[in-house]
Design a protein around this motif. Structure first.
Motif, PDB file in Angstrom:
ATOM      1  N   GLU A 112       0.578  -0.723  -0.005  1.00  0.00           N
ATOM      2  CA  GLU A 112      -0.191   0.141   0.141  1.00  0.00           C
ATOM      3  C   GLU A 112       0.823   1.418  -0.200  1.00  0.00           C
ATOM      4  O   GLU A 112       2.237   1.111   0.307  1.00  0.00           O
ATOM      5  N   SER A 114       1.726   5.286   0.422  1.00  0.00           N
ATOM      6  CA  SER A 114       0.631   6.560   1.803  1.00  0.00           C
ATOM      7  C   SER A 114       0.858   7.692   1.054  1.00  0.00           C
ATOM      8  O   SER A 114       1.167   7.821  -0.504  1.00  0.00           O
ATOM      9  N   GLY A 115      -0.008   8.445   1.117  1.00  0.00           N
ATOM     10  CA  GLY A 115      -0.416   9.619   0.843  1.00  0.00           C
ATOM     11  C   GLY A 115       0.707  10.601   0.474  1.00  0.00           C
ATOM     12  O   GLY A 115       1.272  10.862  -0.427  1.00  0.00           O
ATOM     13  N   ASN A 148      -6.505   0.783  -3.298  1.00  0.00           N
ATOM     14  CA  ASN A 148      -7.170   0.811  -2.390  1.00  0.00           C
ATOM     15  C   ASN A 148      -7.764   2.290  -2.030  1.00  0.00           C
ATOM     16  O   ASN A 148      -7.358   3.514  -3.073  1.00  0.00           O
ATOM     17  N   ARG A 150      -8.467   4.294   0.339  1.00  0.00           N
ATOM     18  CA  ARG A 150      -7.309   5.675   0.646  1.00  0.00           C
ATOM     19  C   ARG A 150      -6.453   5.566  -0.405  1.00  0.00           C
ATOM     20  O   ARG A 150      -6.145   6.776  -0.219  1.00  0.00           O
ATOM     21  N   GLU A 151      -5.485   4.942  -1.246  1.00  0.00           N
ATOM     22  CA  GLU A 151      -4.597   5.781  -1.910  1.00  0.00           C
ATOM     23  C   GLU A 151      -5.180   6.128  -3.254  1.00  0.00           C
ATOM     24  O   GLU A 151      -4.938   6.932  -3.832  1.00  0.00           O
ATOM     25  N   THR A 153      -8.053   8.408  -3.260  1.00  0.00           N
ATOM     26  CA  THR A 153      -8.250   9.544  -2.480  1.00  0.00           C
ATOM     27  C   THR A 153      -7.184  10.094  -2.500  1.00  0.00           C
ATOM     28  O   THR A 153      -7.269  11.716  -2.950  1.00  0.00           O
ATOM     29  N   ASP A 154      -6.132   9.547  -1.830  1.00  0.00           N
ATOM     30  CA  ASP A 154      -4.417  10.857  -0.929  1.00  0.00           C
ATOM     31  C   ASP A 154      -4.215  10.654  -2.986  1.00  0.00           C
ATOM     32  O   ASP A 154      -3.625  12.143  -2.935  1.00  0.00           O
ATOM     33  N   ASN A 314     -16.586   2.930  -5.140  1.00  0.00           N
ATOM     34  CA  ASN A 314     -15.679   3.597  -5.191  1.00  0.00           C
ATOM     35  C   ASN A 314     -15.220   4.852  -5.136  1.00  0.00           C
ATOM     36  O   ASN A 314     -15.019   5.910  -4.545  1.00  0.00           O
ATOM     37  N   VAL A 318     -14.212   8.415  -2.199  1.00  0.00           N
ATOM     38  CA  VAL A 318     -13.499   8.592  -2.443  1.00  0.00           C
ATOM     39  C   VAL A 318     -14.254  10.239  -2.677  1.00  0.00           C
ATOM     40  O   VAL A 318     -13.828  11.521  -1.383  1.00  0.00           O
ATOM     41  N   THR A 321     -15.373  12.014   1.131  1.00  0.00           N
ATOM     42  CA  THR A 321     -13.413  12.396   1.759  1.00  0.00           C
ATOM     43  C   THR A 321     -13.720  13.661   1.456  1.00  0.00           C
ATOM     44  O   THR A 321     -12.725  14.315   2.594  1.00  0.00           O
TER      45      THR A 321
END
Lengths: 510, 510
Positions: A112, A114-115, A148, A150-151, A153-154, A314, A318, A321
């Protein structure tokens, strides 16, 4: 033992006039002292400095007499990016390793990201630190469903932050996006006209085609000027409540434009990058309310209801958020919408719908009004069904057509779409009923004919699923701007005559 | 409506002397009628014909005066592949879509690829139909552990079948491979000498480095001629029972050599492609018995016993299906083997071991004898431990050194490795005991110093884990052929002084 790096003698910049597209490239003589003493070889990445700036470029070497000793050649992209003059002094050195490339290697092993890692990747891409092979690896590693929520979104945030952002200072700014895959489904110019006529603010920026025969920007380019600066876009929207501009010219989410070039060459789509691409453009353009249209069909981009549900969920996760209001609608993706496939042919269909021409493609009119209706319901809080009614009324009254003309004129032109000089008709070999149309193969024919780069190229479809056709009746016409392209599109078509399937069962039953 | 494709006027071939490495590239004037009428644009792929052959190339356009109207420029790679003459007549058209690219798209969505699909991919790569971005996508899509045993087996077969195969007509032909990641672990030349002295047949072909500072072929290049034709390789083996050649020059598994260039630029390894790369080269070289050496350590390529077990099982499963006898051994991968890291520095260590020099690195001698011992046990059916004894005896007697010299002379030369003109020493800042050496960062320093392209470049390591060192004692020396590269390697080293960790606990305890 102490050690002081030498500063080498500068090279003289030389514009070679070679267009390597987005890959920043420099050229050195293979026998040059710099090339030898610094240990550069073909495919190396090189750090190029002038007195006040630097970039990383790919090195190609020159064995012939293209360069004199002491010269360094630049591709057009590298020359323009550094805004060089002939004979500017240039120094070379080894670039530090691009740290963010190691995150792509991690993603290959399903790690995964990170942002901060995604931000570094996007910033390095925008800064030109990725060669095309690195962009290809990033696209492939994140392809399919490898990112995913979170990814994604970032990634979206990183793409928004890497470029300009437009602030409208308004509580309600609307936008829409269609998740492609359906040839000819060019509803945007129609519904922008409807919604602006209804008083909504819709500063529409569109992309060019990625893997399809036309994007809205390609189509609008045949009708008006789409290459607007941020200032002129703002002026058009202040005057008319809407615009129809190409997103790339206002530097919204600039990494997207670089990725798209390589995605086109690879023809690989990624769900995560799709969502990030769409939402980053909307957020950067200052939208508050967005309708997402997902056509579903066996040969559309999204092939099943399950896939559409996943994509929709999805998108919603996104968007939530990121504080964006969205409404997702699933539409029929079993066959093309309208008749034309390709920039100019789609523009012709759009004009017919806006002008209420008797010959207009009714499915394009209906689809445009449905999407506009969904937005009217979300933005104005109308009850279900009322949005569609209002949208159709605005089309019928001519208000949408008046608004479209006003927008084009505010953008500087209202042009007639070009017409292709070369054509080929596919003729039905038997009587029958159309049972199936293959969107993907049809898009391929249009692309082989030259769309979208050749604006007049594409396919004109003369039948829809369920139509009864007679032997010798034309099923479609290929349009091309060159005989070379027409030739290849025809060759492909003749190998894939199943693009339009006819059932002869009616005859058998009769 | 009938339609006949026109045959356009030919262009004249022109050698531009531009080295774009393996990417086959052609150059057209942007204002040329062909470029306009055929609709080619930058990054397009183009089908290039002469009277008797054709290839697919990437198109770069020329805005300046590099080409006259009617000319087409060729990169060195494209020029040589077509064996062109100046002014040869050339025609262009649109290439058919490369069908096998759709299999890569399927792999991105985690689809299993069939044997036929993998064969098509490999054949298209060997035929030059993939641009570098396509190779990057293939490597990335198959990266990590994305290929299963059946796919790896079929990929191996496809790679074997795409190139030459050597038939020795002998029941026992031995070979070995070390799954890299351990700097300086250059056992091959030593154990080939031992095994050939013991009477085994070992026609060794080695690769150049992929992501490491040296491959065996790079190291042997500093000692003899490694660029052997199939005929001369055969002659050397008939005379001496063994050779030490570069695999690429005999066209064994040629797709591997193309993939390696892009893998190097991306620095992405793939377990499936690793196994296929290794086994395809062995099978194509005619080996019947192979020892695989997998060094395991926290900063080696394989970091844990579990990963080593998985890799070993996969190697065995693929080899079994392909009828190859293999023996897999795990070795200590916690630190470099020998002292030198980089082609010439490793060559120096090898000569010391073969010559039984008093200064020789004992760990390199021991490791070489262990791997040779495993092969002697497998090939001659010796009991465990007897192989190692025999290997050490052959080294002690000088028979291995005599055999090594004979092999090099049969290959045409016995050279002294080059010595680098520029150096930098890293000095211990305190007293302490070496607790940890980072293989990866050490390899990075050697690569930044210019290895493997600069044969004399690399790192000379002056300590091992467990050694007590005194303040001001040198820990390592960087060797470089240019100040530019030395400069960058030093810069990286100074930012990563944890490459060699010293514990001062001994002093505290004392």
């Amino acid at each position: 033992m102490t050690y002081t790096p030498d500063r080498m003698n500068p090279l003289k910049a030389c514009r070679l006039g070679l267009d390597t597209h987005q890959e920043l490239t420099i050229y050195l003589r293979q026998d040059s002292p710099v090339c030898r003493s610094e240990g550069f070889s073909a495919l190396s990445r090189v750090l190029v400095h002038t007195e006040n700036q630097h970039l990383i470029a790919t090195l190609h070497t020159v064995t012939g007499a293209l360069l004199s000793p002491g010269e360094i050649g630049f591709s057009e992209s590298a020359w323009k990016r550094m805004a060089l003059q002939e004979n500017t002094s240039v120094w070379l050195s080894h670039p530090k390793p691009v740290q963010s490339l190691s995150y792509i290697r991690a993603k290959v092993y399903d790690k995964e990201l990170s942002g901060v890692q995604l931000e570094e990747i996007i910033n390095d891409i925008v800064a030109g630190r990725y060669a095309d092979v690195h962009l290809a690896a990033f696209i492939t590693a994140c392809g399919g469903d490898k990112l995913n929520i979170r990814e994604i979104t970032d990634l979206t945030k990183a793409m928004v932050n890497s470029g300009s952002k437009i602030e409208w200072g308004l509580p309600l700014v609307v936008d829409k996006h269609c998740v492609g895959g359906l040839p000819g489904n060019r509803t945007t110019p129609i519904l922008v006209s409807i919604l602006a006529a209804a008083g909504l603010i819709m500063p529409k920026t569109s992309s060019r085609a990625i893997t399809s025969p036309a994007g809205t920007a390609d189509t609008m380019e045949t009708l008006t000027n789409v290459d607007l600066s941020l200032e002129s876009m703002r002026a058009v929207v202040e005057k008319e409540g809407a615009c129809l501009a190409w997103g790339g010219s206002v530097k919204l989410s600039p990494s997207d434009d670089l990725l798209i070039q390589v995605e086109r060459a690879l023809d690989i789509d990624s769900e995560g990058q799709l969502i990030a691409s769409v939402l980053s453009k909307k957020i950067a353009a200052g939208a508050t309310h967005v309708v997402i249209d997902i056509p579903v069909g066996p040969t559309a981009k999204v092939r099943s209801n399950e896939a559409a549900e996943t994509l929709s969920n999805n998108f919603k996760a996104v968007a939530a958020t990121l504080g964006l209001n969205i409404s997702v609608m699933f539409t029929d993706g079993s066959q093309p919408v309208g008749r034309g496939i390709g920039p100019a042919l789609e523009a012709r269909d759009i004009l017919e719908v806006l002008q209420n021409a008797p010959s207009m493609p009714l499915d394009l009119r209906q689809r445009s009004a449905e999407v506009a209706g969904a937005m009217l319901e979300m933005a104005k809080g109308l009850p279900p069904g009322e949005g569609l009614k209002e949208a159709l009324a605005i089309l019928d009254s001519g208000a949408a057509w008046a608004k479209f003309q006003a927008i084009c004129l505010a953008q500087g032109a209202l042009k007639s779409p070009p017409i292709a000089p070369y054509r080929y008709e596919l003729i039905a070999s038997t009587d029958g009923v159309v049972t199936c149309i293959d969107n993907r193969k049809l898009a391929k024919v249009a692309k082989l004919a030259g769309a979208p780069a050749d604006l007049a190229a594409g396919v004109d479809l003369h039948c829809k699923i369920g139509d009864a056709v007679l032997s010798h009746q034309p099923l479609l016409t290929i349009h091309a701007e060159s005989t070379g392209e027409l030739s290849y599109a025809v060759e492909y078509l003749e190998e894939h005559l199943d693009i339009i399937e006819l059932s002869s069962s009616q005859k058998a039953d009769a």
